[in-house]
Design an enzyme around this catalytic site. Structure first.
Site, PDB file in Angstrom:
ATOM      1  N   ASP A   1      45.268  40.026  34.747  1.00 53.06           N
ATOM      2  CA  ASP A   1      45.877  38.898  33.009  1.00 53.06           C
ATOM      3  C   ASP A   1      47.259  39.371  32.516  1.00 53.06           C
ATOM      4  OD1 ASP A   1      43.169  37.920  33.097  1.00 53.06           O
ATOM      5  OD2 ASP A   1      41.952  39.249  32.034  1.00 53.06           O
TER       6      ASP A   1
ATOM      7  N   ASP B   1      34.751  28.954  33.448  1.00 52.62           N
ATOM      8  CA  ASP B   1      34.979  30.579  31.719  1.00 52.62           C
ATOM      9  C   ASP B   1      33.005  29.587  31.653  1.00 52.62           C
ATOM     10  OD1 ASP B   1      36.789  31.944  31.835  1.00 52.62           O
ATOM     11  OD2 ASP B   1      37.560  30.823  30.612  1.00 52.62           O
TER      12      ASP B   1
END
Length: 256
Positions: A12, A131
């Protein structure tokens, strides 16, 4: 012969640094993305996923320069996502050295974009990132909803139905992150992982919640995922990729 299951470290990246948060918040620095990617390549990771977590929220394009640097030093498949909104964004990333491109928020606003991208570049390089957060209460049939903008905005979309729609439009793979589990280190949400994996014919990558090697194996054996993605356990030196592969093999999972 069973297909080998993949282990995918996830980077990330926020403003050019690898970070790791808990439930998409409370970010801590983990280092330079190119150095970290090279380490995983040397350890024998099957792939690397690079997500520019600032891109969609701030409206910034993914850092092509970092992708170019990474692709020049890493020789395993590289999936890149974050702020991918147009066919040109995908082309730029593929030209910079990405093997696959992950689409998240843009797919929700314009599902046909996924079909257009798959037609243009081939399903094999189009990943749709989902998500998901559990929205059903105790005693209700389990239900998970899609969130966008780095997990900040609810959409009202059912995660399983959405994943099926994305497969129908030409997505080659689903990257499924449980927002309830992200960074919590107590295992994947095996319910949503299994529900989506069993509903689709394309690979599902389980993400969100790995705290130990058993969790990786559970994602495959109980979640029916084709690949497992982890960040914290690798970035901060708790486990190495070879240790993860050895453990999974000991559980009877075919690994590369």
């Amino acid at each position: 012969m069973a297909l080998a299951k993949r282990i995918i470290p996830c980077l990330d990246v926020d403003n050019g640094r690898v970070v790791k948060g808990v439930k998409f918040e409370n970010i801590r620095d983990a280092g330079d993305p190119v150095e970290i990617a090279r380490r995983y390549d040397e350890q024998g990771a099957d792939e690397i996923t690079f997500l520019d977590i600032t891109a969609s929220v701030d409206g910034r394009d993914t850092t092509l320069h970092t992708v170019e640097r990474m692709a020049s030093q890493v020789f395993i498949p590289l999936t890149v996502g974050g702020g991918v909104r147009t066919v040109q964004d995908i082309r730029n990333l593929l030209n910079a050295g990405a093997d696959k491109v992950s689409i998240n928020t843009a797919a929700v606003f314009n599902p046909e974009f996924v079909g257009e991208a798959a037609d243009r570049f081939g399903s094999q390089c189009i990943v749709v990132a989902i998500d998901a957060k559990k929205v059903s209460g105790p005693g209700e049939a389990p239900r998970w909803e899609i969130f966008t903008h780095g997990g900040r905005k609810p959409t009202g979309l059912d995660a399983v139905e959405w994943a099926k729609k994305m497969e129908g439009l030409g997505a080659g793979e689903i990257l499924l992150t449980s927002m309830d589990q992200d960074g919590m280190k107590n295992g994947f949400d095996l319910g949503v992982t299994r529900a989506i994996s069993d509903a689709l014919g394309i690979p599902v990558i389980a993400s969100g919640g790995v705290g130990n090697l058993q969790h990786l194996a559970d994602g495959i054996l109980e979640g029916h995922a084709s690949a497992v993605l982890a960040a914290s356990i690798f970035h901060f030196g708790e486990y190495t990729v070879p240790e993860a592969k050895a453990y999974m093999a000991s559980r009877g999972i075919v690994v590369r």
